[in-house]
Design a protein around this motif. Structure first.
Motif, PDB file in Angstrom:
ATOM      1  N   PRO A 195       0.818  -1.226   0.000  1.00 20.89           N
ATOM      2  CA  PRO A 195       0.000   0.000   0.000  1.00 20.89           C
ATOM      3  C   PRO A 195       0.856   1.283   0.000  1.00 20.89           C
ATOM      4  N   ASP A 196       2.171   1.127   0.175  1.00 24.20           N
ATOM      5  CA  ASP A 196       3.063   2.285   0.017  1.00 24.20           C
ATOM      6  C   ASP A 196       3.214   2.658  -1.455  1.00 24.20           C
ATOM      7  N   THR A 197       3.067   1.666  -2.332  1.00 24.66           N
ATOM      8  CA  THR A 197       3.385   1.885  -3.748  1.00 24.66           C
ATOM      9  C   THR A 197       2.169   1.755  -4.660  1.00 24.66           C
ATOM     10  N   CYS A 198       1.009   1.525  -4.059  1.00 22.17           N
ATOM     11  CA  CYS A 198      -0.229   1.381  -4.841  1.00 22.17           C
ATOM     12  C   CYS A 198      -1.298   2.295  -4.246  1.00 22.17           C
ATOM     13  N   ARG A 199      -2.310   2.620  -5.050  1.00 22.11           N
ATOM     14  CA  ARG A 199      -3.526   3.217  -4.487  1.00 22.11           C
ATOM     15  C   ARG A 199      -4.641   2.186  -4.571  1.00 22.11           C
ATOM     16  N   PHE A 200      -5.285   1.959  -3.418  1.00 24.93           N
ATOM     17  CA  PHE A 200      -6.410   1.028  -3.353  1.00 24.93           C
ATOM     18  C   PHE A 200      -7.628   1.772  -2.805  1.00 24.93           C
ATOM     19  N   TRP A 201      -8.748   1.678  -3.499  1.00 20.42           N
ATOM     20  CA  TRP A 201      -9.990   2.291  -3.001  1.00 20.42           C
ATOM     21  C   TRP A 201     -11.027   1.203  -2.746  1.00 20.42           C
ATOM     22  N   VAL A 202     -11.749   1.376  -1.639  1.00 22.50           N
ATOM     23  CA  VAL A 202     -12.898   0.495  -1.390  1.00 22.50           C
ATOM     24  C   VAL A 202     -13.954   0.861  -2.433  1.00 22.50           C
ATOM     25  N   LYS A 203     -14.438  -0.145  -3.157  1.00 23.64           N
ATOM     26  CA  LYS A 203     -15.432   0.123  -4.209  1.00 23.64           C
ATOM     27  C   LYS A 203     -16.661   0.784  -3.609  1.00 23.64           C
ATOM     28  N   GLY A 204     -17.142   1.778  -4.308  1.00 16.53           N
ATOM     29  CA  GLY A 204     -18.364   2.450  -3.859  1.00 16.53           C
ATOM     30  C   GLY A 204     -18.088   3.680  -3.013  1.00 16.53           C
ATOM     31  N   THR A 205     -17.109   3.597  -2.110  1.00 21.74           N
ATOM     32  CA  THR A 205     -16.883   4.743  -1.213  1.00 21.74           C
ATOM     33  C   THR A 205     -15.612   5.519  -1.569  1.00 21.74           C
ATOM     34  N   MET A 206     -14.740   4.932  -2.364  1.00 27.34           N
ATOM     35  CA  MET A 206     -13.431   5.519  -2.679  1.00 27.34           C
ATOM     36  C   MET A 206     -12.572   5.732  -1.416  1.00 27.34           C
ATOM     37  N   GLU A 207     -12.876   4.988  -0.342  1.00 27.85           N
ATOM     38  CA  GLU A 207     -12.027   5.091   0.857  1.00 27.85           C
ATOM     39  C   GLU A 207     -10.629   4.580   0.506  1.00 27.85           C
ATOM     40  N   SER A 208      -9.602   5.364   0.855  1.00 25.12           N
ATOM     41  CA  SER A 208      -8.220   4.965   0.568  1.00 25.12           C
ATOM     42  C   SER A 208      -7.724   3.982   1.610  1.00 25.12           C
TER      43      SER A 208
END
Ligand code: UDP
Length: 236
Positions: A195-208
């Protein structure tokens, strides 16, 4: 075994080993952002990022993606093939976020289909500037054919990781890879995927659930990383 430190980076230390073509990489607890302008230490971060790197690299293994990892030593260190790191940060983007929004005014969340593959010069003193292929042609040691291998591999990795994350309700927004050349001239995946080198969002909420939590002061970094780990079933 006597370990000599070869290099200390922002998030890792690299040591030589008794075997000249092998190194040990130690994951530190340090976090940095904005080219090192923001710096902090988070207890457990090295361990958590190594667990993610192990998870993602092991996910790539059956897909014939060759990587530098040889074995895992303990919670915070791994043994890897010594490679000559190609001085490029290879960024794949599925959705707009971060620097591409700041630079080009793209709306956060805009989809890139097909995904974008960008190259940045790995040079902190120059602020890791973006490169076009024409620039890379004038750089020593990176052949046009190397670039095609790197791009093809980065896009393949994107397909594997995106589909996997999708099945857990997570969007892989973008990520950075580094590649290295072995003594036999083979280009393989190096560095880490976390997660230091990627962006991950929870689908629907765009929570990082990634380093944006730290970059944008959105909460507790390690809790967000562990939340992502729990979703994926990673045992820390
Ligand atoms: N990235 C990285 N190391 C860097 C720069 C970027 O791991 O030195 C990752 C970053 O976490 C994101 C992707 O590459 O997943 C794209 O980053 P971007 O160009 O948007 O830059 P940022 O907004 O992080 O400054």
């Amino acid at each position: 075994m006597t370990l000599t430190m070869l290099y200390e980076g922002k998030a890792k230390k690299v040591f030589s080993t008794e075997i000249p073509q092998e190194i040990i990489i130690h994951f530190k607890d340090d976090a940095t952002a904005f080219n090192g302008e923001k710096k902090d230490v988070f207890a457990d971060k090295g361990r958590v990022n190594l667990a993610f790197t192990r998870y993602f690299f092991e996910l790539l293994n059956p897909h014939n993606v060759k990587t530098h990892i040889l074995s895992f030593i303990d919670d915070v260190s791994l043994r890897a093939k010594k490679v000559e790191i190609i001085p490029l940060e290879v960024v794949v983007r599925n959705y707009a976020a971060g620097s591409i929004c700041r630079r080009l005014g793209f709306k956060k969340g805009m989809e890139f289909e097909p995904p974008l593959c960008e190259f940045y010069l790995k040079d902190d003193s120059l602020g890791d500037p973006i490169l076009c292929r024409e620039h890379i042609r004038y750089m020593d040691g990176i052949a046009e054919s190397d670039l095609s291998v790197i791009e093809e591999s980065a896009l393949k990795i994107n397909t594997i990781l995106s589909e996997h994350m999708d099945s857990f309700g997570i969007t892989l927004v973008d990520f950075k890879l580094e590649f290295g050349k072995t003594c036999d001239g083979e280009i393989i995946l190096a560095d880490e995927i976390s997660p230091d080198t990627c962006r991950f969002w929870v689908k629907g909420t765009m929570e990082s659930l990634d380093k944006d939590v730290y970059r944008e002061n959105k909460g507790d970094l390690i809790s967000s990383y562990k939340k992502l780990g729990d979703i994926l079933g990673i045992k820390f």
